[in-house]
Design a protein around this motif. Sequence first.
Motif: not given
Length: 206
Positions: A123-135
């Motif tokens: 979950x943390x990896x995917x949440x981080x990936x979502x945030x990186x995508x937004x950035x």
Amino acid sequence: FLLSSRNTTARRAEILTALWNGRDDEATRAYLRQAVKHLREALPEGAAIVTEGDTLSLVGAFTSETAEFETLCAAASGTDGPARRALLFDALEIGRRGLFFEGSRNVDWVDERRTRIAAWLVGAKLDAADTLTDENRLLDALELVDEVLEHDPLLERAWRVRMRALGMLGDSDGVLDAFRECSAALGTLGLEPSRGTLELARRLRS
């Protein structure tokens, strides 16, 4: 076990059941007494194990890597942007330090805890990936997503994050390939991609 228990307190029977898979005899009770003795000797000043009747409690300021990991993930869920990414990356750094209770085998409680931690880590990896995508840090996002898919190609959310990042890169063929790989993985269980995944693929390729 006590750190993961409510109020860092548990009954002896609970501890025996958890750590010896339900075995409660003179041998396990003796081993528990020895474990408590050695733990008391190892605890720093100001910390203690308190016994009240059939209950054991940890008293003092305690933490663990698992507790810190949980706290960071919970904090990240309440924020966004760079602050969210920083918290998630701190959590991932802890989560990657190694297997929970390395060397412990065939202990139901440890196995259950490992499963829960693994789910938090995904979950943390995917949440981080979502945030990186937004950035717009798309290659970094794809790296995290691929880590997840390598271990669990059935995780549809990961495929959606991958498709979104590829779509933002302008790689429509990559989006289609990701959707096909998702479909193939789910097909091994007789499943199909959800409507949300299908609609995302269509939107990204339109």
